[in-house]
Design a protein around this motif. Structure first.
Motif, PDB file in Angstrom:
ATOM      1  N   GLU A   6       6.088 -14.368-128.486  1.00 20.96           N
ATOM      2  CA  GLU A   6       5.830 -14.620-127.060  1.00 20.96           C
ATOM      3  C   GLU A   6       7.106 -14.653-126.218  1.00 20.96           C
ATOM      4  O   GLU A   6       7.035 -14.528-125.003  1.00 20.96           O
ATOM      5  CB  GLU A   6       5.021 -15.909-126.878  1.00 20.96           C
ATOM      6  CG  GLU A   6       5.693 -17.167-127.367  1.00 20.96           C
ATOM      7  CD  GLU A   6       5.455 -17.450-128.850  1.00 20.96           C
ATOM      8  OE1 GLU A   6       6.054 -18.417-129.351  1.00 20.96           O
ATOM      9  OE2 GLU A   6       4.700 -16.711-129.511  1.00 20.96           O
ATOM     10  N   ASN A   7       8.271 -14.789-126.868  1.00 25.40           N
ATOM     11  CA  ASN A   7       9.528 -14.842-126.118  1.00 25.40           C
ATOM     12  C   ASN A   7      10.510 -13.736-126.489  1.00 25.40           C
ATOM     13  O   ASN A   7      11.658 -13.776-126.054  1.00 25.40           O
ATOM     14  CB  ASN A   7      10.210 -16.204-126.330  1.00 25.40           C
ATOM     15  CG  ASN A   7       9.344 -17.337-125.832  1.00 25.40           C
ATOM     16  OD1 ASN A   7       8.770 -18.063-126.628  1.00 25.40           O
ATOM     17  ND2 ASN A   7       9.224 -17.477-124.529  1.00 25.40           N
ATOM     18  N   THR A  28       5.679 -16.029-116.920  1.00 21.83           N
ATOM     19  CA  THR A  28       5.236 -16.933-117.970  1.00 21.83           C
ATOM     20  C   THR A  28       6.371 -17.918-118.269  1.00 21.83           C
ATOM     21  O   THR A  28       6.813 -18.624-117.383  1.00 21.83           O
ATOM     22  CB  THR A  28       4.770 -16.145-119.214  1.00 21.83           C
ATOM     23  OG1 THR A  28       3.937 -15.044-118.777  1.00 21.83           O
ATOM     24  CG2 THR A  28       3.917 -16.989-120.145  1.00 21.83           C
ATOM     25  N   ASP A  29       6.877 -17.960-119.490  1.00 21.69           N
ATOM     26  CA  ASP A  29       7.886 -18.946-119.885  1.00 21.69           C
ATOM     27  C   ASP A  29       9.270 -18.363-120.114  1.00 21.69           C
ATOM     28  O   ASP A  29      10.122 -19.026-120.703  1.00 21.69           O
ATOM     29  CB  ASP A  29       7.438 -19.654-121.177  1.00 21.69           C
ATOM     30  CG  ASP A  29       6.178 -20.461-120.979  1.00 21.69           C
ATOM     31  OD1 ASP A  29       6.014 -21.055-119.900  1.00 21.69           O
ATOM     32  OD2 ASP A  29       5.351 -20.499-121.911  1.00 21.69           O
ATOM     33  N   SER A  87      14.535 -15.657-117.362  1.00 22.84           N
ATOM     34  CA  SER A  87      14.070 -17.035-117.218  1.00 22.84           C
ATOM     35  C   SER A  87      12.754 -17.034-116.470  1.00 22.84           C
ATOM     36  O   SER A  87      12.453 -16.096-115.730  1.00 22.84           O
ATOM     37  CB  SER A  87      15.089 -17.863-116.432  1.00 22.84           C
ATOM     38  OG  SER A  87      16.314 -17.915-117.106  1.00 22.84           O
ATOM     39  N   GLU A  88      11.991 -18.093-116.632  1.00 24.66           N
ATOM     40  CA  GLU A  88      10.771 -18.235-115.854  1.00 24.66           C
ATOM     41  C   GLU A  88      11.159 -18.286-114.383  1.00 24.66           C
ATOM     42  O   GLU A  88      12.057 -19.021-113.989  1.00 24.66           O
ATOM     43  CB  GLU A  88      10.028 -19.505-116.258  1.00 24.66           C
ATOM     44  CG  GLU A  88       8.740 -19.702-115.502  1.00 24.66           C
ATOM     45  CD  GLU A  88       7.978 -20.943-115.953  1.00 24.66           C
ATOM     46  OE1 GLU A  88       6.931 -21.215-115.345  1.00 24.66           O
ATOM     47  OE2 GLU A  88       8.429 -21.619-116.882  1.00 24.66           O
TER      48      GLU A  88
END
Length: 117
Positions: A6-7, A28-29, A87-88
């Protein structure tokens, strides 16, 4: 190296798909995009990393709205891999300027994929 999640996103070459990934991470994150790494996490490098670096930085600035550049950090690694740290963002939703704020232009990260919002 390691696996996509996810990252983390791998791209063997620069394509316009990079913008979709940046948008998804910013919406997102956050996360990291490695250009010059295959889907299995092997560093294959880029033929002309300086040219691609310039194209990426200019493209992200021009293709994404609102301006996401303050949430991006670029690193040209010595193995001819470009790492983009996203970054978010604070001004969500981010979207492809050419498509506008609609599902085909807004992306979020779900697992190891960037999908329309």
């Amino acid at each position: 190296m390691f696996l996509e999640n996810e990252n983390t996103e791998f791209k063997s070459q620069f394509t316009d798909e990079i913008y979709k990934e940046v948008i998804a991470f910013a919406n997102t994150d956050g996360g990291n995009i490695f250009i010059g790494v295959d889907d299995k996490g092997n560093g294959i490098g880029l033929d002309d990393p300086d040219d691609i670096y310039t194209r990426i930085t200019n493209g992200i600035r021009d293709a994404i709205q609102p301006d996401v550049t303050m949430f991006i950090r670029y690193m040209l690694q010595k193995n001819k891999i470009i790492k983009i740290e996203v970054s978010e963002g604070s001004y969500k939703p981010y979207y492809l300027k050419s498509k506008g704020i609609k599902p085909s232009g807004v992306y979020v990260r779900q697992g190891a994929s960037s999908v329309p919002a």
